[in-house]
Motif scaffolding. Structure first.
Motif, PDB file in Angstrom:
ATOM      1  N   SER A 275      -1.196   3.008 -14.697  1.00 53.93           N
ATOM      2  CA  SER A 275      -1.864   4.026 -13.879  1.00 53.93           C
ATOM      3  C   SER A 275      -2.877   3.409 -12.925  1.00 53.93           C
ATOM      4  CB  SER A 275      -2.544   5.062 -14.783  1.00 53.93           C
ATOM      5  OG  SER A 275      -1.576   5.756 -15.548  1.00 53.93           O
ATOM      6  N   THR A 276      -3.514   2.306 -13.334  1.00 52.02           N
ATOM      7  CA  THR A 276      -4.435   1.617 -12.415  1.00 52.02           C
ATOM      8  C   THR A 276      -3.648   1.077 -11.219  1.00 52.02           C
ATOM      9  OG1 THR A 276      -4.227  -0.399 -13.754  1.00 52.02           O
ATOM     10  CG2 THR A 276      -6.151   0.990 -14.159  1.00 52.02           C
ATOM     11  N   ASN A 277      -2.425   0.645 -11.472  1.00 55.78           N
ATOM     12  CA  ASN A 277      -1.556   0.168 -10.398  1.00 55.78           C
ATOM     13  C   ASN A 277      -1.155   1.327  -9.486  1.00 55.78           C
ATOM     14  OD1 ASN A 277      -0.085  -1.727  -8.962  1.00 55.78           O
ATOM     15  ND2 ASN A 277       1.708  -1.595 -10.270  1.00 55.78           N
ATOM     16  N   PHE A 278      -0.796   2.463 -10.099  1.00 54.22           N
ATOM     17  CA  PHE A 278      -0.424   3.661  -9.331  1.00 54.22           C
ATOM     18  C   PHE A 278      -1.556   4.059  -8.380  1.00 54.22           C
ATOM     19  CE2 PHE A 278       2.496   5.486 -12.911  1.00 54.22           C
ATOM     20  CZ  PHE A 278       3.508   4.619 -12.533  1.00 54.22           C
ATOM     21  N   LEU A 279      -2.765   4.186  -8.938  1.00 53.37           N
ATOM     22  CA  LEU A 279      -3.899   4.668  -8.144  1.00 53.37           C
ATOM     23  C   LEU A 279      -4.303   3.663  -7.059  1.00 53.37           C
ATOM     24  CD1 LEU A 279      -6.012   6.280 -11.002  1.00 53.37           C
ATOM     25  CD2 LEU A 279      -4.987   7.493  -9.068  1.00 53.37           C
ATOM     26  N   THR A 280      -4.243   2.392  -7.387  1.00 56.25           N
ATOM     27  CA  THR A 280      -4.569   1.356  -6.396  1.00 56.25           C
ATOM     28  C   THR A 280      -3.599   1.408  -5.229  1.00 56.25           C
ATOM     29  OG1 THR A 280      -5.526  -0.104  -8.088  1.00 56.25           O
ATOM     30  CG2 THR A 280      -4.845  -1.128  -6.018  1.00 56.25           C
ATOM     31  N   GLN A 281      -2.318   1.532  -5.529  1.00 60.13           N
ATOM     32  CA  GLN A 281      -1.300   1.611  -4.484  1.00 60.13           C
ATOM     33  C   GLN A 281      -1.491   2.853  -3.615  1.00 60.13           C
ATOM     34  OE1 GLN A 281       2.186   1.238  -7.099  1.00 60.13           O
ATOM     35  NE2 GLN A 281       2.721  -0.633  -6.033  1.00 60.13           N
ATOM     36  N   TYR A 282      -1.846   3.962  -4.261  1.00 58.05           N
ATOM     37  CA  TYR A 282      -2.048   5.193  -3.502  1.00 58.05           C
ATOM     38  C   TYR A 282      -3.240   5.079  -2.558  1.00 58.05           C
ATOM     39  CZ  TYR A 282      -3.374   9.927  -2.249  1.00 58.05           C
ATOM     40  OH  TYR A 282      -3.744  11.040  -1.539  1.00 58.05           O
ATOM     41  N   LEU A 283      -4.359   4.566  -3.056  1.00 55.51           N
ATOM     42  CA  LEU A 283      -5.559   4.434  -2.230  1.00 55.51           C
ATOM     43  C   LEU A 283      -5.315   3.495  -1.056  1.00 55.51           C
ATOM     44  CD1 LEU A 283      -8.217   4.279  -5.095  1.00 55.51           C
ATOM     45  CD2 LEU A 283      -7.930   6.151  -3.436  1.00 55.51           C
ATOM     46  N   ALA A 284      -4.513   2.457  -1.297  1.00 51.65           N
ATOM     47  CA  ALA A 284      -4.169   1.531  -0.212  1.00 51.65           C
ATOM     48  C   ALA A 284      -3.296   2.234   0.818  1.00 51.65           C
ATOM     49  CB  ALA A 284      -3.448   0.309  -0.777  1.00 51.65           C
ATOM     50  N   ALA A 285      -2.259   2.938   0.353  1.00 48.75           N
ATOM     51  CA  ALA A 285      -1.340   3.635   1.256  1.00 48.75           C
ATOM     52  C   ALA A 285      -2.068   4.700   2.065  1.00 48.75           C
ATOM     53  CB  ALA A 285      -0.206   4.268   0.447  1.00 48.75           C
ATOM     54  N   LYS A 286      -2.984   5.389   1.427  1.00 46.85           N
ATOM     55  CA  LYS A 286      -3.773   6.418   2.101  1.00 46.85           C
ATOM     56  C   LYS A 286      -4.613   5.818   3.225  1.00 46.85           C
ATOM     57  CE  LYS A 286      -7.224  10.025   1.142  1.00 46.85           C
ATOM     58  NZ  LYS A 286      -8.188  10.540   0.131  1.00 46.85           N
ATOM     59  N   ALA A 287      -5.030   4.563   3.029  1.00 46.23           N
ATOM     60  CA  ALA A 287      -5.850   3.861   4.031  1.00 46.23           C
ATOM     61  C   ALA A 287      -5.001   3.123   5.060  1.00 46.23           C
ATOM     62  CB  ALA A 287      -6.797   2.888   3.335  1.00 46.23           C
ATOM     63  N   GLY A 288      -3.676   3.268   4.941  1.00 43.80           N
ATOM     64  CA  GLY A 288      -2.783   2.650   5.908  1.00 43.80           C
ATOM     65  C   GLY A 288      -2.337   1.235   5.580  1.00 43.80           C
ATOM     66  N   VAL A 289      -2.552   0.813   4.334  1.00 45.51           N
ATOM     67  CA  VAL A 289      -2.151  -0.533   3.920  1.00 45.51           C
ATOM     68  C   VAL A 289      -0.888  -0.441   3.062  1.00 45.51           C
ATOM     69  CG1 VAL A 289      -2.838  -2.648   2.719  1.00 45.51           C
ATOM     70  CG2 VAL A 289      -4.554  -1.279   3.927  1.00 45.51           C
ATOM     71  N   LYS A 290       0.162  -1.122   3.458  1.00 43.12           N
ATOM     72  CA  LYS A 290       1.424  -1.096   2.723  1.00 43.12           C
ATOM     73  C   LYS A 290       1.305  -1.933   1.444  1.00 43.12           C
ATOM     74  CE  LYS A 290       4.144  -0.781   6.991  1.00 43.12           C
ATOM     75  NZ  LYS A 290       5.164  -1.469   7.838  1.00 43.12           N
ATOM     76  N   ASN A 291       2.103  -1.544   0.449  1.00 42.25           N
ATOM     77  CA  ASN A 291       2.077  -2.281  -0.821  1.00 42.25           C
ATOM     78  C   ASN A 291       2.462  -3.743  -0.657  1.00 42.25           C
ATOM     79  OD1 ASN A 291       1.374   0.064  -2.113  1.00 42.25           O
ATOM     80  ND2 ASN A 291       3.429   0.564  -2.802  1.00 42.25           N
ATOM     81  N   SER A 292       3.268  -4.035   0.351  1.00 41.28           N
ATOM     82  CA  SER A 292       3.702  -5.405   0.601  1.00 41.28           C
ATOM     83  C   SER A 292       2.617  -6.257   1.256  1.00 41.28           C
ATOM     84  CB  SER A 292       4.946  -5.403   1.493  1.00 41.28           C
ATOM     85  OG  SER A 292       4.659  -4.769   2.743  1.00 41.28           O
ATOM     86  N   GLU A 293       1.536  -5.621   1.676  1.00 41.11           N
ATOM     87  CA  GLU A 293       0.482  -6.333   2.397  1.00 41.11           C
ATOM     88  C   GLU A 293      -0.662  -6.812   1.498  1.00 41.11           C
ATOM     89  OE1 GLU A 293       0.648  -4.551   6.887  1.00 41.11           O
ATOM     90  OE2 GLU A 293      -0.289  -3.245   5.385  1.00 41.11           O
ATOM     91  N   PHE A 294      -0.574  -6.512   0.207  1.00 41.15           N
ATOM     92  CA  PHE A 294      -1.580  -7.022  -0.731  1.00 41.15           C
ATOM     93  C   PHE A 294      -0.888  -7.343  -2.047  1.00 41.15           C
ATOM     94  CE2 PHE A 294      -1.463  -2.458  -1.348  1.00 41.15           C
ATOM     95  CZ  PHE A 294      -1.540  -2.296  -2.728  1.00 41.15           C
ATOM     96  N   THR A 295      -1.575  -8.055  -2.907  1.00 37.92           N
ATOM     97  CA  THR A 295      -1.010  -8.476  -4.187  1.00 37.92           C
ATOM     98  C   THR A 295      -1.725  -7.769  -5.332  1.00 37.92           C
ATOM     99  OG1 THR A 295      -0.499 -10.675  -3.307  1.00 37.92           O
ATOM    100  CG2 THR A 295      -0.571 -10.447  -5.703  1.00 37.92           C
ATOM    101  N   THR A 296      -0.948  -7.244  -6.257  1.00 40.37           N
ATOM    102  CA  THR A 296      -1.555  -6.688  -7.475  1.00 40.37           C
ATOM    103  C   THR A 296      -1.290  -7.657  -8.615  1.00 40.37           C
ATOM    104  OG1 THR A 296       0.443  -5.350  -7.822  1.00 40.37           O
ATOM    105  CG2 THR A 296      -1.459  -4.254  -6.836  1.00 40.37           C
TER     106      THR A 296
END
Length: 331
Positions: free
Chosen positions: A140-161
């Motif tokens: 769920s921490t991964n889910f929420l992090t990805q969502y907050l990034a996407a909401k800010a215009g950052v694609k999941n491929s543009e950062f590392t989890t």
């Protein structure tokens, strides 16, 4: 006469032995039992409410909710104390599980930025090119992090989890510079912010902050179980839910200090007051009655639709991801 008594005694002993083992052991996996967001699980045990059910219930801990989920799906556990969002993600993957009692209406999580990266990360829009810590991939921490990034215009491929767990392993990852920022919970949050090693970037510990960041109530911590198991074990589920509803009422009607006194000392280690203060600041995230927030499931689905490819384009029946029947009966 003696001949008759001996086999009768043996039969009674055998019947007693069989009766001892007839009760089904129920294992509940907790996605990090020391986390305050999952406090109701251990507190129910500490208060004796789980024992009062008459069931043999064992609480086991996994550092990440996704690992706890895997244990349940393999049949090693009958339920998981984890985030409700897994019920939606799993339905999209063809597996039916449901929340039977809702512990919280806000995630209780925070994205922390390390002291070294504080000047470079001012908002989720700055996640691009950074390494972000989560408890586990698919958690769920991964889910929420990805969502907050996407909401800010950052694609999941543009950062590392990076999966770094919680507690001491999260703290070590940040101290060693393995992560620039990461999502975690109390008491880890207070340990890092009080020492100056990290600062809060996004706070999801209260309803107000959660609604601002996610657009509504976000039902998070809950007890979820396979729908088929719930249907075939209604009596056992009812007893467990009743114990947790009593626990949530206890949390609502007692102070953070009183609650902390009931917890094992190793949960607050060397700084008891820090644990109390952290709990006082986020205690409102718990539901108080175990009821699913009315608009909560829709908010969670909206969040998952923002980035989760497993959910996107799927027809999700939210009514099958939770039930309020057991909570209503408990009340």
């Amino acid at each position: 006469m003696k001949f008759m008594i001996k086999p009768l005694s043996a039969m009674l002993l055998l019947a007693s032995s069989l009766n001892c083992y007839s009760a089904e052991k129920i294992t509940i996996m907790v996605g990090g039992i020391e986390k305050q967001i999952y406090l109701p699980a251990k507190l129910a045990e500490q208060l004796g409410y789980l024992k009062e059910t008459g069931l043999e219930i064992e609480l086991l801990s996994e550092p990440a909710g996704v690992n706890a989920e895997t244990e349940m799906l393999s049949g090693a556990a009958q339920g998981v104390v984890g985030f409700y969002d897994h019920t939606i993600d799993l339905q999209a993957r063809g597996k039916l599980v449901e929340s039977v009692v809702q512990f919280s209406q806000a995630p209780g999580e925070v994205i922390l930025v390390s002291k070294a990266a504080a000047s470079a990360i001012k908002s989720p829009a700055d996640f691009k090119g950074k390494t972000l810590g989560v408890t586990g991939l698919g958690s769920s921490t991964n889910f929420l992090t990805q969502y907050l990034a996407a909401k800010a215009g950052v694609k999941n491929s543009e950062f590392t989890t990076l999966p770094v767990g919680a507690g001491s392993t999260f703290i070590a990852a940040m101290a060693q510079g393995k992560i620039d920022a990461g999502m975690t919970t109390e008491p880890t949050i207070s340990k890092l912010t009080s020492s100056g090693a990290a600062s809060v970037l996004v706070d999801l510990r209260t309803m107000k902050e959660t609604e601002a960041a996610l657009g509504g109530a976000y039902p998070a911590a809950c007890l979820y179980m396979p729908t088929a198991w719930v249907s075939s074990h209604k009596e056992q589920v009812q007893k467990i839910v009743t114990a947790f509803v009593k626990t949530l009422k206890y949390i609502k009607t007692h102070s953070a200090k009183e609650i902390t006194e009931k917890m094992p000392p190793d949960y607050y280690t060397a700084n008891k007051q820090m644990y109390i203060d952290a709990l006082e600041g986020s205690k409102q995230m718990f539901t108080g009655d175990g009821v699913m927030p009315e608009s909560g499931p829709a908010t969670v689905l909206k969040v998952l639709n923002g980035f989760d490819k497993a959910v996107q384009g799927k027809s999700i029946n939210l009514a099958n991801t939770f039930t309020t029947d057991f909570v209503k009966a408990a009340r």
